[in-house]
Design an enzyme around this catalytic site. Structure first.
Site, PDB file in Angstrom:
ATOM      1  N   THR A 187       0.389   0.018  -4.019  1.00  0.00           N
ATOM      2  CA  THR A 187       1.039  -0.878  -4.254  1.00  0.00           C
ATOM      3  C   THR A 187       1.764  -2.178  -3.661  1.00  0.00           C
ATOM      4  O   THR A 187       1.576  -3.423  -3.485  1.00  0.00           O
ATOM      5  CB  THR A 187       1.741  -1.071  -5.801  1.00  0.00           C
ATOM      6  N   GLY A 205       3.445  -1.849   1.161  1.00  0.00           N
ATOM      7  CA  GLY A 205       3.183  -1.242   2.673  1.00  0.00           C
ATOM      8  C   GLY A 205       1.778  -1.187   3.124  1.00  0.00           C
ATOM      9  O   GLY A 205       0.780  -2.042   2.811  1.00  0.00           O
ATOM     10  N   ARG A 244       2.831   1.375 -10.591  1.00  0.00           N
ATOM     11  CA  ARG A 244       3.016  -0.037 -10.853  1.00  0.00           C
ATOM     12  C   ARG A 244       2.000  -0.586 -11.092  1.00  0.00           C
ATOM     13  O   ARG A 244       0.813  -1.374 -10.658  1.00  0.00           O
ATOM     14  CB  ARG A 244       3.725  -0.773  -9.877  1.00  0.00           C
ATOM     15  N   SER A 301       4.468  11.629  10.321  1.00  0.00           N
ATOM     16  CA  SER A 301       5.650  10.499  10.431  1.00  0.00           C
ATOM     17  C   SER A 301       5.575  10.895  11.923  1.00  0.00           C
ATOM     18  O   SER A 301       5.936  12.712  12.478  1.00  0.00           O
ATOM     19  CB  SER A 301       7.049   9.825  10.550  1.00  0.00           C
ATOM     20  N   TYR A 312      14.117  14.399   4.716  1.00  0.00           N
ATOM     21  CA  TYR A 312      12.645  14.228   5.334  1.00  0.00           C
ATOM     22  C   TYR A 312      11.693  13.888   6.203  1.00  0.00           C
ATOM     23  O   TYR A 312      10.569  14.201   6.680  1.00  0.00           O
ATOM     24  CB  TYR A 312      12.695  12.269   5.567  1.00  0.00           C
ATOM     25  N   THR A 353       8.110  -2.137   6.927  1.00  0.00           N
ATOM     26  CA  THR A 353       7.262  -1.788   5.320  1.00  0.00           C
ATOM     27  C   THR A 353       8.553  -2.213   4.242  1.00  0.00           C
ATOM     28  O   THR A 353       9.379  -2.405   4.690  1.00  0.00           O
ATOM     29  CB  THR A 353       6.410  -1.264   5.150  1.00  0.00           C
ATOM     30  N   GLU A 354       8.329  -1.861   3.351  1.00  0.00           N
ATOM     31  CA  GLU A 354       9.433  -1.688   2.403  1.00  0.00           C
ATOM     32  C   GLU A 354      10.397   0.055   2.805  1.00  0.00           C
ATOM     33  O   GLU A 354      11.402   0.227   2.364  1.00  0.00           O
ATOM     34  CB  GLU A 354       8.793  -1.408   1.209  1.00  0.00           C
TER      35      GLU A 354
END
Length: 251
Positions: A13, A15, A37, A138, A151, A186-187
């Site tokens: 939804t 990025g 979403r 990442s 993370y 991105t977000e």
């Protein structure tokens, strides 16, 4: 495998996920878009046209993942490429003051969600003797930084899980790739800082980060390489991002 792929994208939804959906739609591929979403999924489906199936799903919910993936209708059920894109970072506090709820959410999404989706898709790929698992890792899984704690740990898991899948899948025509980006606008940072867009913008101040389209184009290329070729790990950074010196506390 024909040039046309059936591609399942989690976290579709926004990025990287939304950029990936647009990239694959542009090359005429069939899409399964997964996200939490519904309104955004439906809007993206309407934008893209073509063959698009949307699934409202939280990848942290093991039973829901199993049921939703088992219920995919033909021809969307014969997934050629699974892109485990859903993931997030929450907070940047040092470990002694970090929020345990944030840690749980990152572990549940970045680790458990990846394993649930992968396990749901792998048997079909092995049975069809074709497929590709692409996991979004990442650089944080390789290079530690203050506040990265859990993370970074989750992304180190993604890296090692991807390599171990390759070991398990030897003899099957199923590829596995870990894509490991650095700074991309991105977000991501907005989510990390609880919706604080001003703080998120400062992360990229004074430099040119990668874009969602940059990452989507690389992943699209990876999935379109010849089937006998496996790209194990691909690390990407903006030119103006590199590695820190060792930190030393003196005095």
């Amino acid at each position: 495998m024909s040039d046309r792929l059936t591609v399942l994208i989690t976290g579709a939804t926004a990025g990287f996920g939304a950029a990936l959906a647009r990239a694959y739609a542009a090359s005429g591929d069939r899409l399964v878009l997964v996200g939490r979403r519904t309104e955004r999924l439906e809007a993206l489906k309407a934008e893209l046209g073509g063959e698009v199936h949307v699934v409202t799903l939280d990848v942290r919910d093991r039973k829901a993942v199993e049921e939703a993936m088992a219920a995919l209708p033909a021809p969307f059920d014969a997934v050629d490429v699974l892109i485990n894109n859903a993931g997030l970072a929450l907070g940047l506090n040092p470990a002694p003051s970090a929020d345990l709820d944030d840690w749980d959410t990152m572990i549940d999404t970045n680790i458990k969600g990846v394993t649930y989706m992968t396990r749901a898709m792998l048997p079909g790929m092995v049975a069809r003797d074709r497929g590709h698992i692409i996991n979004l890792g990442s650089v944080a899984g390789t290079y530690p930084y203050p506040g990265g704690n859990v993370y970074g740990g989750t992304k180190a898991f993604v890296h090692q899980f991807s390599l171990n899948l390759r070991a398990d899948l030897l003899g099957a025509n199923v590829r596995v790739t870990s894509i490991e980006p650095g700074m991309a606008d991105t977000e991501f940072s907005t989510v990390r800082f609880g919706g604080d867009k001003e703080r998120a913008a400062k992360v990229y101040e004074g430099m040119t980060p990668m874009s969602a389209d940059d990452i989507a184009n690389v992943i699209h290329w990876v999935s379109k390489t010849p089937r006998h070729l496996n790209i194990n790990v691909l690390e990407l950074m903006p030119v103006m991002q590199a590695f820190n010196a060792f930190a030393v506390k003196r005095g």
